[in-house]
Design a protein around this motif. Structure first.
Motif, short mmCIF file in Angstrom:
data_model
loop_
_atom_site.label_atom_id
_atom_site.label_comp_id
_atom_site.label_asym_id
_atom_site.label_seq_id
_atom_site.Cartn_x
_atom_site.Cartn_y
_atom_site.Cartn_z
N TYR A 81 0.77 -1.22 0.04
CA TYR A 81 -0.12 -0.01 -0.14
C TYR A 81 0.83 1.10 0.15
CZ TYR A 81 0.83 0.01 4.98
OH TYR A 81 1.50 -0.02 6.25
N LEU A 82 0.36 2.42 -0.40
CA LEU A 82 1.14 3.58 -0.57
C LEU A 82 0.73 4.54 0.57
CD1 LEU A 82 2.93 5.23 -2.70
CD2 LEU A 82 0.91 6.22 -3.35
N ILE A 83 1.65 4.91 1.47
CA ILE A 83 1.54 6.05 2.28
C ILE A 83 2.05 7.27 1.82
CG2 ILE A 83 2.13 6.67 4.65
CD1 ILE A 83 3.00 3.79 5.01
N THR A 84 1.31 8.38 1.81
CA THR A 84 1.70 9.70 1.29
C THR A 84 1.34 10.79 2.61
OG1 THR A 84 1.11 9.47 -1.07
CG2 THR A 84 1.53 11.60 -0.49
N SER A 85 2.11 11.26 3.20
CA SER A 85 2.17 12.06 4.31
C SER A 85 1.99 13.61 4.14
CB SER A 85 3.39 12.07 5.14
OG SER A 85 4.64 12.34 4.57
N ILE A 86 2.36 14.18 3.02
CA ILE A 86 2.03 15.52 2.72
C ILE A 86 1.61 15.50 1.14
CG2 ILE A 86 3.79 16.47 4.20
CD1 ILE A 86 5.85 16.76 1.82
N ASP A 87 1.03 16.64 0.68
CA ASP A 87 0.40 16.88 -0.47
C ASP A 87 1.66 16.79 -1.66
OD1 ASP A 87 -2.40 17.78 -0.33
OD2 ASP A 87 -1.44 19.11 1.22
N LEU A 88 1.74 15.98 -2.46
CA LEU A 88 2.68 15.97 -3.41
C LEU A 88 2.25 15.76 -4.85
CD1 LEU A 88 4.89 13.09 -1.73
CD2 LEU A 88 5.36 15.46 -1.76
N PRO A 89 2.61 16.73 -5.73
CA PRO A 89 2.42 16.60 -7.18
C PRO A 89 3.29 15.40 -7.85
CG PRO A 89 3.44 18.74 -6.54
CD PRO A 89 3.51 17.80 -5.55
N ALA A 90 2.51 14.34 -8.18
CA ALA A 90 3.29 13.04 -8.71
C ALA A 90 2.64 12.55 -9.92
CB ALA A 90 3.03 12.03 -7.66
N LYS A 91 3.39 11.61 -10.73
CA LYS A 91 2.75 10.84 -11.71
C LYS A 91 2.18 9.63 -11.54
CE LYS A 91 6.21 13.03 -14.80
NZ LYS A 91 7.37 12.78 -15.81
N MET A 92 1.18 9.40 -12.10
CA MET A 92 0.30 8.16 -11.69
C MET A 92 0.05 7.43 -12.92
SD MET A 92 -3.20 6.84 -12.00
CE MET A 92 -4.34 8.26 -12.27
N GLN A 93 0.16 5.99 -12.94
CA GLN A 93 -0.16 5.15 -13.91
C GLN A 93 -0.94 3.87 -13.24
OE1 GLN A 93 3.14 4.49 -16.28
NE2 GLN A 93 2.00 3.55 -17.89
N VAL A 94 -2.00 3.47 -14.00
CA VAL A 94 -2.49 2.09 -13.51
C VAL A 94 -1.60 1.23 -14.57
CG1 VAL A 94 -4.27 0.63 -14.00
CG2 VAL A 94 -4.90 2.98 -13.04
N LEU A 95 -1.23 0.34 -13.98
CA LEU A 95 -0.38 -0.81 -14.79
C LEU A 95 -1.17 -1.75 -15.34
CD1 LEU A 95 2.83 -0.59 -12.42
CD2 LEU A 95 2.54 0.90 -14.46
N GLU A 96 -1.95 -2.26 -14.42
CA GLU A 96 -3.04 -3.71 -14.73
C GLU A 96 -4.44 -3.29 -14.63
OE1 GLU A 96 -1.70 -7.20 -12.41
OE2 GLU A 96 0.61 -6.29 -12.53
N ALA A 97 -5.18 -3.69 -15.59
CA ALA A 97 -6.54 -3.50 -15.68
C ALA A 97 -7.06 -4.08 -17.00
CB ALA A 97 -6.75 -1.90 -15.67
N LYS A 98 -8.18 -4.65 -16.80
CA LYS A 98 -9.01 -5.23 -17.91
C LYS A 98 -10.43 -4.91 -17.59
CE LYS A 98 -5.66 -9.26 -18.12
NZ LYS A 98 -5.53 -10.59 -17.70
N ASP A 99 -11.20 -5.26 -19.02
CA ASP A 99 -12.34 -5.20 -18.73
C ASP A 99 -13.17 -5.93 -17.84
OD1 ASP A 99 -12.80 -2.95 -20.68
OD2 ASP A 99 -13.04 -4.31 -22.35
N ASP A 100 -12.73 -7.25 -17.86
CA ASP A 100 -13.41 -8.24 -17.12
C ASP A 100 -12.70 -8.34 -15.75
OD1 ASP A 100 -10.94 -9.43 -17.90
OD2 ASP A 100 -11.53 -11.13 -18.24
N ALA A 101 -11.61 -7.67 -15.54
CA ALA A 101 -10.95 -7.54 -14.10
C ALA A 101 -10.32 -6.07 -13.96
CB ALA A 101 -9.81 -8.60 -14.00
#
Length: 304
Positions: A81-101
Protein backbone atom coordinates in the motif's frame (compact mmCIF):
# COMPACT_ATOMS: atom_id res chain seq x y z
CA UNK A 1 4.66 -17.40 3.81
CA UNK A 2 2.85 -18.80 0.78
CA UNK A 3 -0.37 -19.25 2.77
CA UNK A 4 -0.12 -15.63 4.01
CA UNK A 5 0.22 -14.47 0.40
CA UNK A 6 -2.84 -16.48 -0.65
CA UNK A 7 -4.85 -15.24 2.35
CA UNK A 8 -4.12 -11.60 1.48
CA UNK A 9 -5.05 -12.25 -2.16
CA UNK A 10 -8.40 -13.75 -1.11
CA UNK A 11 -9.10 -10.90 1.33
CA UNK A 12 -8.27 -8.29 -1.35
CA UNK A 13 -10.52 -10.04 -3.87
CA UNK A 14 -13.35 -10.12 -1.33
CA UNK A 15 -12.97 -6.42 -0.59
CA UNK A 16 -12.81 -5.68 -4.34
CA UNK A 17 -16.17 -7.47 -4.71
CA UNK A 18 -17.57 -5.23 -1.95
CA UNK A 19 -16.52 -1.92 -3.53
CA UNK A 20 -17.31 -2.87 -7.15
CA UNK A 21 -21.08 -2.24 -6.80
CA UNK A 22 -20.41 0.92 -4.78
CA UNK A 23 -18.46 2.51 -7.63
CA UNK A 24 -20.45 1.02 -10.54
CA UNK A 25 -19.14 2.18 -13.93
CA UNK A 26 -17.60 5.38 -12.57
CA UNK A 27 -13.85 5.94 -12.41
CA UNK A 28 -14.08 7.71 -9.05
CA UNK A 29 -16.71 7.59 -6.33
CA UNK A 30 -17.01 9.25 -2.94
CA UNK A 31 -18.23 6.91 -0.25
CA UNK A 32 -20.73 7.80 2.45
CA UNK A 33 -17.85 7.38 4.90
CA UNK A 34 -15.96 10.64 5.32
CA UNK A 35 -12.52 10.74 3.64
CA UNK A 36 -12.92 7.34 1.96
CA UNK A 37 -12.86 7.18 -1.85
CA UNK A 38 -13.10 4.37 -4.44
CA UNK A 39 -11.37 4.14 -7.83
CA UNK A 40 -11.87 2.00 -10.93
CA UNK A 41 -10.26 1.74 -14.35
CA UNK A 42 -10.85 -0.84 -17.09
CA UNK A 43 -7.67 -0.30 -19.11
CA UNK A 44 -4.02 0.01 -18.16
CA UNK A 45 -2.76 3.52 -18.92
CA UNK A 46 -0.23 3.86 -21.74
CA UNK A 47 1.22 7.00 -20.16
CA UNK A 48 1.37 8.73 -16.79
CA UNK A 49 -1.12 11.38 -15.71
CA UNK A 50 -0.32 14.16 -13.26
CA UNK A 51 -2.10 14.50 -9.94
CA UNK A 52 -1.63 16.03 -6.51
CA UNK A 53 -1.62 13.17 -4.02
CA UNK A 54 -3.08 14.25 -0.68
CA UNK A 55 -1.94 12.84 2.68
CA UNK A 56 -3.50 9.39 2.53
CA UNK A 57 -3.25 5.62 2.60
CA UNK A 58 -3.96 4.09 -0.83
CA UNK A 59 -4.79 0.42 -1.46
CA UNK A 60 -4.97 -1.54 -4.70
CA UNK A 61 -7.49 -4.38 -4.37
CA UNK A 62 -7.35 -5.57 -7.97
CA UNK A 63 -4.69 -4.80 -10.59
CA UNK A 64 -1.57 -2.68 -10.03
CA UNK A 65 -0.61 0.99 -10.03
CA UNK A 66 2.48 3.20 -9.80
CA UNK A 67 3.26 6.67 -8.49
CA UNK A 68 6.37 8.49 -9.65
CA UNK A 69 7.88 11.20 -7.46
CA UNK A 70 11.04 12.69 -8.90
CA UNK A 71 13.31 9.73 -9.66
CA UNK A 72 11.45 7.39 -7.28
CA UNK A 73 8.83 4.98 -8.63
CA UNK A 74 6.40 3.37 -6.17
CA UNK A 75 4.63 0.32 -7.61
CA UNK A 76 1.88 -1.20 -5.53
CA UNK A 77 -0.69 -3.98 -5.75
CA UNK A 78 -2.84 -5.96 -3.28
CA UNK A 79 0.30 -6.85 -1.31
CA UNK A 80 1.63 -3.30 -0.87
CA UNK A 81 0.00 0.00 0.00
CA UNK A 82 1.07 3.61 -0.55
CA UNK A 83 1.54 6.07 2.31
CA UNK A 84 1.64 9.75 1.39
CA UNK A 85 2.26 12.10 4.30
CA UNK A 86 2.10 15.53 2.60
CA UNK A 87 0.54 16.97 -0.58
CA UNK A 88 2.75 15.87 -3.47
CA UNK A 89 2.50 16.55 -7.23
CA UNK A 90 3.24 13.12 -8.72
CA UNK A 91 2.78 11.03 -11.86
CA UNK A 92 0.18 8.28 -11.63
CA UNK A 93 -0.23 5.23 -13.88
CA UNK A 94 -2.51 2.20 -13.70
CA UNK A 95 -0.33 -0.75 -14.70
CA UNK A 96 -2.83 -3.63 -14.71
CA UNK A 97 -6.51 -3.40 -15.64
CA UNK A 98 -8.94 -5.29 -17.92
CA UNK A 99 -12.60 -5.02 -18.83
CA UNK A 100 -13.37 -8.26 -16.99
CA UNK A 101 -10.96 -7.49 -14.13
CA UNK A 102 -10.77 -3.70 -13.74
CA UNK A 103 -8.30 -1.92 -11.55
CA UNK A 104 -10.04 -1.31 -8.21
CA UNK A 105 -8.59 0.72 -5.37
CA UNK A 106 -9.49 2.84 -2.41
CA UNK A 107 -7.95 5.85 -0.68
CA UNK A 108 -8.39 6.93 2.93
CA UNK A 109 -7.30 10.49 3.67
CA UNK A 110 -5.16 10.92 6.74
CA UNK A 111 -6.58 12.60 9.81
CA UNK A 112 -3.45 14.38 11.03
CA UNK A 113 -5.10 15.40 14.32
CA UNK A 114 -5.96 11.79 15.09
CA UNK A 115 -2.46 10.69 14.09
CA UNK A 116 -1.00 13.34 16.38
CA UNK A 117 -2.97 11.90 19.30
CA UNK A 118 -1.92 8.34 18.51
CA UNK A 119 1.78 9.03 18.16
CA UNK A 120 2.15 9.59 21.91
CA UNK A 121 1.36 5.89 22.35
CA UNK A 122 3.91 4.55 19.86
CA UNK A 123 6.76 2.70 21.67
CA UNK A 124 9.85 4.86 22.17
CA UNK A 125 12.13 2.43 20.34
CA UNK A 126 10.04 2.94 17.20
CA UNK A 127 9.79 6.70 17.65
CA UNK A 128 13.58 6.90 17.83
CA UNK A 129 14.01 4.82 14.67
CA UNK A 130 15.56 6.84 11.85
CA UNK A 131 13.40 7.26 8.75
CA UNK A 132 14.29 8.24 5.20
CA UNK A 133 12.18 11.39 5.68
CA UNK A 134 10.33 10.85 2.42
CA UNK A 135 6.83 12.19 1.85
CA UNK A 136 5.82 9.02 0.01
CA UNK A 137 6.64 5.39 0.78
CA UNK A 138 5.31 1.85 0.41
CA UNK A 139 4.07 -0.39 3.20
CA UNK A 140 3.68 -4.16 3.24
CA UNK A 141 0.03 -5.17 3.51
CA UNK A 142 -0.94 -7.26 6.54
CA UNK A 143 -4.05 -9.24 7.37
CA UNK A 144 -5.00 -7.06 10.39
CA UNK A 145 -4.73 -3.87 8.33
CA UNK A 146 -6.73 -5.26 5.41
CA UNK A 147 -9.29 -6.62 7.85
CA UNK A 148 -9.72 -3.14 9.34
CA UNK A 149 -10.28 -1.64 5.88
CA UNK A 150 -12.83 -4.37 5.13
CA UNK A 151 -14.75 -3.56 8.30
CA UNK A 152 -14.67 0.15 7.42
CA UNK A 153 -16.14 -0.46 3.95
CA UNK A 154 -18.80 -2.80 5.39
CA UNK A 155 -20.12 0.15 7.43
CA UNK A 156 -21.54 1.53 4.18
CA UNK A 157 -24.35 -1.00 4.65
CA UNK A 158 -24.72 -0.21 8.35
CA UNK A 159 -25.63 3.50 8.53
CA UNK A 160 -26.74 3.31 12.17
CA UNK A 161 -23.31 2.06 13.31
CA UNK A 162 -21.29 4.22 10.93
CA UNK A 163 -21.07 7.43 13.04
CA UNK A 164 -19.87 5.44 16.08
CA UNK A 165 -17.64 2.78 14.51
CA UNK A 166 -16.07 4.57 11.52
CA UNK A 167 -13.86 6.85 13.68
CA UNK A 168 -12.80 3.85 15.78
CA UNK A 169 -11.84 1.76 12.74
CA UNK A 170 -9.98 4.70 11.18
CA UNK A 171 -8.12 5.06 14.44
CA UNK A 172 -7.17 1.37 14.27
CA UNK A 173 -5.99 1.76 10.66
CA UNK A 174 -3.84 4.77 11.49
CA UNK A 175 -2.44 3.04 14.55
CA UNK A 176 -1.45 -0.05 12.56
CA UNK A 177 0.31 2.07 9.94
CA UNK A 178 2.02 4.30 12.52
CA UNK A 179 3.17 1.27 14.48
CA UNK A 180 4.39 -0.67 11.44
CA UNK A 181 7.95 -0.92 10.17
CA UNK A 182 6.87 1.42 7.36
CA UNK A 183 5.38 4.10 9.61
CA UNK A 184 8.57 6.06 10.33
CA UNK A 185 7.97 8.57 7.53
CA UNK A 186 4.45 9.20 8.78
CA UNK A 187 5.63 9.58 12.36
CA UNK A 188 8.18 12.10 11.11
CA UNK A 189 5.36 14.31 9.80
CA UNK A 190 3.02 14.25 12.80
CA UNK A 191 5.57 14.46 15.63
CA UNK A 192 5.17 17.85 17.33
CA UNK A 193 8.14 20.08 16.66
CA UNK A 194 9.64 17.76 14.05
CA UNK A 195 11.29 19.11 10.91
CA UNK A 196 8.78 17.10 8.88
CA UNK A 197 5.83 18.84 10.51
CA UNK A 198 7.39 22.24 9.87
CA UNK A 199 7.99 21.39 6.20
CA UNK A 200 4.40 20.12 5.97
CA UNK A 201 3.13 23.56 7.09
CA UNK A 202 5.17 25.19 4.33
CA UNK A 203 3.82 22.72 1.78
CA UNK A 204 0.27 23.55 2.91
CA UNK A 205 0.98 27.27 2.40
CA UNK A 206 2.40 26.60 -1.07
CA UNK A 207 -0.62 24.55 -2.07
CA UNK A 208 -3.00 27.30 -0.96
CA UNK A 209 -0.94 30.15 -2.44
CA UNK A 210 0.65 28.65 -5.55
CA UNK A 211 -0.37 31.69 -7.62
CA UNK A 212 1.54 34.10 -5.36
CA UNK A 213 5.19 35.19 -5.81
CA UNK A 214 7.45 32.69 -4.06
CA UNK A 215 9.94 33.72 -1.40
CA UNK A 216 12.00 30.80 -0.14
CA UNK A 217 13.17 33.03 2.73
CA UNK A 218 9.56 33.53 3.85
CA UNK A 219 8.85 29.79 3.58
CA UNK A 220 11.96 29.01 5.59
CA UNK A 221 10.82 31.54 8.18
CA UNK A 222 7.41 29.86 8.33
CA UNK A 223 9.21 26.57 9.02
CA UNK A 224 11.54 28.27 11.53
CA UNK A 225 14.62 27.07 9.63
CA UNK A 226 17.56 28.66 7.87
CA UNK A 227 17.15 28.90 4.11
CA UNK A 228 19.71 26.15 3.40
CA UNK A 229 18.29 23.76 6.03
CA UNK A 230 14.76 24.37 4.78
CA UNK A 231 15.76 23.74 1.16
CA UNK A 232 17.52 20.49 2.13
CA UNK A 233 14.60 19.07 4.14
CA UNK A 234 12.01 20.23 1.60
CA UNK A 235 13.82 18.37 -1.18
CA UNK A 236 14.20 15.28 1.02
CA UNK A 237 10.45 15.12 1.64
CA UNK A 238 9.13 16.12 -1.78
CA UNK A 239 11.97 15.13 -4.16
CA UNK A 240 11.87 18.65 -5.61
CA UNK A 241 12.78 22.22 -4.72
CA UNK A 242 10.14 24.70 -3.48
CA UNK A 243 10.25 26.46 -6.87
CA UNK A 244 9.73 23.17 -8.75
CA UNK A 245 6.86 22.30 -6.41
CA UNK A 246 5.15 25.62 -7.06
CA UNK A 247 5.72 25.31 -10.81
CA UNK A 248 4.08 21.88 -10.95
CA UNK A 249 1.04 23.08 -9.01
CA UNK A 250 0.70 26.07 -11.34
CA UNK A 251 0.97 24.02 -14.52
CA UNK A 252 -1.44 21.35 -13.34
CA UNK A 253 -4.04 23.96 -12.32
CA UNK A 254 -3.58 25.76 -15.65
CA UNK A 255 -4.23 22.49 -17.48
CA UNK A 256 -7.41 21.97 -15.42
CA UNK A 257 -8.60 25.48 -16.28
CA UNK A 258 -8.00 24.97 -20.02
CA UNK A 259 -9.55 21.49 -20.17
CA UNK A 260 -12.31 21.83 -17.58
CA UNK A 261 -13.29 25.49 -17.95
CA UNK A 262 -12.32 26.14 -21.60
CA UNK A 263 -9.95 28.96 -20.60
CA UNK A 264 -7.37 30.00 -23.19
CA UNK A 265 -3.66 29.57 -22.51
CA UNK A 266 -2.97 33.22 -21.73
CA UNK A 267 -5.90 33.48 -19.36
CA UNK A 268 -4.86 30.29 -17.56
CA UNK A 269 -1.24 31.47 -17.36
CA UNK A 270 -2.18 34.74 -15.64
CA UNK A 271 -4.73 33.00 -13.41
CA UNK A 272 -2.11 30.67 -11.90
CA UNK A 273 0.50 33.40 -11.41
CA UNK A 274 2.57 33.62 -14.60
CA UNK A 275 3.42 37.10 -15.82
CA UNK A 276 4.75 35.93 -19.19
CA UNK A 277 2.58 33.73 -21.48
CA UNK A 278 5.68 32.75 -23.47
CA UNK A 279 7.43 31.50 -20.31
CA UNK A 280 4.26 29.62 -19.37
CA UNK A 281 4.14 27.98 -22.80
CA UNK A 282 7.81 26.92 -22.60
CA UNK A 283 7.46 25.44 -19.11
CA UNK A 284 4.14 23.78 -19.97
CA UNK A 285 5.67 22.14 -23.05
CA UNK A 286 8.63 20.84 -21.05
CA UNK A 287 6.36 19.49 -18.31
CA UNK A 288 3.55 17.90 -20.35
CA UNK A 289 5.47 17.19 -23.57
CA UNK A 290 3.13 19.29 -25.76
CA UNK A 291 2.29 22.96 -26.13
CA UNK A 292 -0.79 24.09 -24.17
CA UNK A 293 -2.95 24.20 -27.32
CA UNK A 294 -1.86 20.79 -28.63
CA UNK A 295 -2.14 19.18 -25.22
CA UNK A 296 -5.73 20.38 -24.75
CA UNK A 297 -6.63 19.30 -28.30
CA UNK A 298 -5.15 15.84 -27.68
CA UNK A 299 -7.01 15.51 -24.37
CA UNK A 300 -10.34 16.53 -25.87
CA UNK A 301 -9.83 14.13 -28.81
CA UNK A 302 -9.28 11.16 -26.49
CA UNK A 303 -12.27 12.18 -24.34
CA UNK A 304 -14.71 11.90 -27.25
Amino acid sequence: MHSDYETLAKMSASLADKIAPLIGQQETADSVIEDLFFYRQTQAATSCSMCVVEPSIALVLQGAKSMTLGEDVFKYDPHKYLITSIDLPAKMQVLEAKDDAPYLGLVLKLDLAMLGELISQVPLDKLNKQSLNKGMTLGKMTEPLLNAFTRLVELVDDPESMPVLAPLIKREIFWRVLNSEHGAELRHIVSTGSQGLRIARSVKWLKENYDQPLSVEDLAGLAKMSKSTFHHHFRDLTSMSPLQYQKRLRLMEARRLMVGESMDASGAAFKVGYESPSQFSREYSRFFGLSPKRDVEAFLATAK
